[in-house]
Design a protein around this motif. Sequence first.
Motif, PDB file in Angstrom:
ATOM      1  N   MET A  14       6.232  -4.674 -24.101  1.00 22.60           N
ATOM      2  CA  MET A  14       5.123  -3.718 -24.158  1.00 22.60           C
ATOM      3  C   MET A  14       5.427  -2.446 -23.374  1.00 22.60           C
ATOM      4  O   MET A  14       4.679  -1.481 -23.434  1.00 22.60           O
TER       5      MET A  14
ATOM      6  N   PRO B 165       6.518   1.080 -22.165  1.00 22.18           N
ATOM      7  CA  PRO B 165       6.734   2.342 -22.899  1.00 22.18           C
ATOM      8  C   PRO B 165       8.182   2.807 -22.860  1.00 22.18           C
ATOM      9  O   PRO B 165       8.571   3.702 -23.609  1.00 22.18           O
TER      10      PRO B 165
ATOM     11  N   LEU C  94       4.931   9.473 -21.847  1.00 19.46           N
ATOM     12  CA  LEU C  94       3.589   9.573 -22.419  1.00 19.46           C
ATOM     13  C   LEU C  94       2.648  10.190 -21.398  1.00 19.46           C
ATOM     14  O   LEU C  94       2.912  10.151 -20.188  1.00 19.46           O
TER      15      LEU C  94
ATOM     16  N   GLU D 242      -2.827   8.164 -21.285  1.00 17.41           N
ATOM     17  CA  GLU D 242      -2.353   7.075 -22.148  1.00 17.41           C
ATOM     18  C   GLU D 242      -1.664   5.974 -21.339  1.00 17.41           C
ATOM     19  O   GLU D 242      -1.793   4.791 -21.651  1.00 17.41           O
ATOM     20  N   TRP D 243      -0.937   6.384 -20.309  1.00 18.43           N
ATOM     21  CA  TRP D 243      -0.286   5.409 -19.441  1.00 18.43           C
ATOM     22  C   TRP D 243      -1.325   4.527 -18.753  1.00 18.43           C
ATOM     23  O   TRP D 243      -1.214   3.300 -18.756  1.00 18.43           O
TER      24      TRP D 243
ATOM     25  N   SER E 233      -2.903   2.100 -21.208  1.00 19.03           N
ATOM     26  CA  SER E 233      -2.023   1.183 -21.935  1.00 19.03           C
ATOM     27  C   SER E 233      -2.200  -0.256 -21.457  1.00 19.03           C
ATOM     28  O   SER E 233      -2.515  -0.530 -20.291  1.00 19.03           O
TER      29      SER E 233
ATOM     30  N   TYR F 201       0.121  -2.402 -21.127  1.00 21.91           N
ATOM     31  CA  TYR F 201       1.195  -2.734 -20.195  1.00 21.91           C
ATOM     32  C   TYR F 201       0.769  -2.386 -18.763  1.00 21.91           C
ATOM     33  O   TYR F 201       0.974  -3.193 -17.843  1.00 21.91           O
ATOM     34  N   TYR F 202       0.164  -1.231 -18.574  1.00 21.50           N
ATOM     35  CA  TYR F 202      -0.280  -0.840 -17.234  1.00 21.50           C
ATOM     36  C   TYR F 202      -1.462  -1.702 -16.791  1.00 21.50           C
ATOM     37  O   TYR F 202      -1.478  -2.224 -15.670  1.00 21.50           O
TER      38      TYR F 202
END
Length: 396
Positions: free
Chosen positions: A96, A98, A114, A118-119, A122, A124-125
């Motif tokens: 996942m 980025p 990104l 968006e980070w 996300s 993943y974050y």
Amino acid sequence: MKNPPTDAKGPPRSQAIAPADASVSLDQFGRMLDAVYEAALDPNGWTNCLDLIRNELQGNFASLIVRPGSADDIGLIVSNSQENRSIALGNPYIMMSPFTGMPTDRLVTIADVLPEAEWKASAYYQDWCKSLGVYHVMAADIEVSSGAVYGFRITRPESAPPFSPQDLALGRRLLPHIKRALNLHLSIHQDRKVISLYSHAMAQLMVGVIVLDQDRNVIECNPAATAILDMADGLRIAGGQLDASYPNENRVLQRLIRDALIHPKAAKMSLTDALAISRPSGGHSWGVVVQSIASDQWTEGKQRPSVAVFVRDAEGQAHPPVRLTQQLFQLTPAETTLAIELANGLSLDEASDLLGIKRNTARAHLRSIFSKTGVRRQTELVRIFLNSVAWLGTRD
């Protein structure tokens, strides 16, 4: 303990970290390079290497992704954090990230990949990074000569400043050295694998290899040579050097070793010298070959490999793996054991007695063996068995 968010493993809390100093002294950079190239020789050194880099860049995690993992492989990640050192088996969220699939050999930050919003949004974050205190990320995927790709990651918590241009400059200075170290490690590892295979093949064929240095001292023996020397039957190590039991044969052996040391280039160009070493036990003599090992101009120092002594047991009974022998010649288990004893020099009657089978049964097995192997005489059978690759397999 939780794993780290950016393909690493580390402490489950974030800390405010001061920014890295814009200037790195030659001594500091030199220490990092020392650690990088030491890791090339010993993979266990990567944790120390990552610790130095992480500390210099004031990060909370530094990681080297060896294998990112897949559905069948949990992967391997070497990591270092402020609180502990570890080798993580993998990051279940790594796909996942980025940074997955980014161009290789290019150092970037999360801002290059990104937008901040968006980070933060996300998965993943949110699912992996946030609770572990990883926010700022500096990353590179490094492609090595084998085509493999290693991931290099340095992270900071949100409370710390983002990576500065000076930080990126230091990372870019280190990146080519990390790549060279990884290539060097691969080369050394492959060489060791090849040497191990050669040693295995020689041991299975009962060819002993004894390596001497420039002072005639024994510095290495393969398993077959160790077994031969342990017999102390005509050959031995005395005072760290190779000796023959009988004085006249020992004088010849020492002369051949001396000549190989004095004339390495000539020895390499001419026929290799050989002799037979008698065995006090009365067994067949050892077949011994002495050959010079020509070193290159960079090879110096103590215990430099200089002479190789090859020893062959002419009468030693070999026992190839039964399973491989069956597969190669399409024999039954009973036929295989009989064929192996015949290849070791027994007559049909001797083999039948040893195996506890009737002579008529042994003859029936032999006829079947002849039919399956395409030979007509026992001497041919011995030849094809001794020349088969079955002897190189691992014993059952």
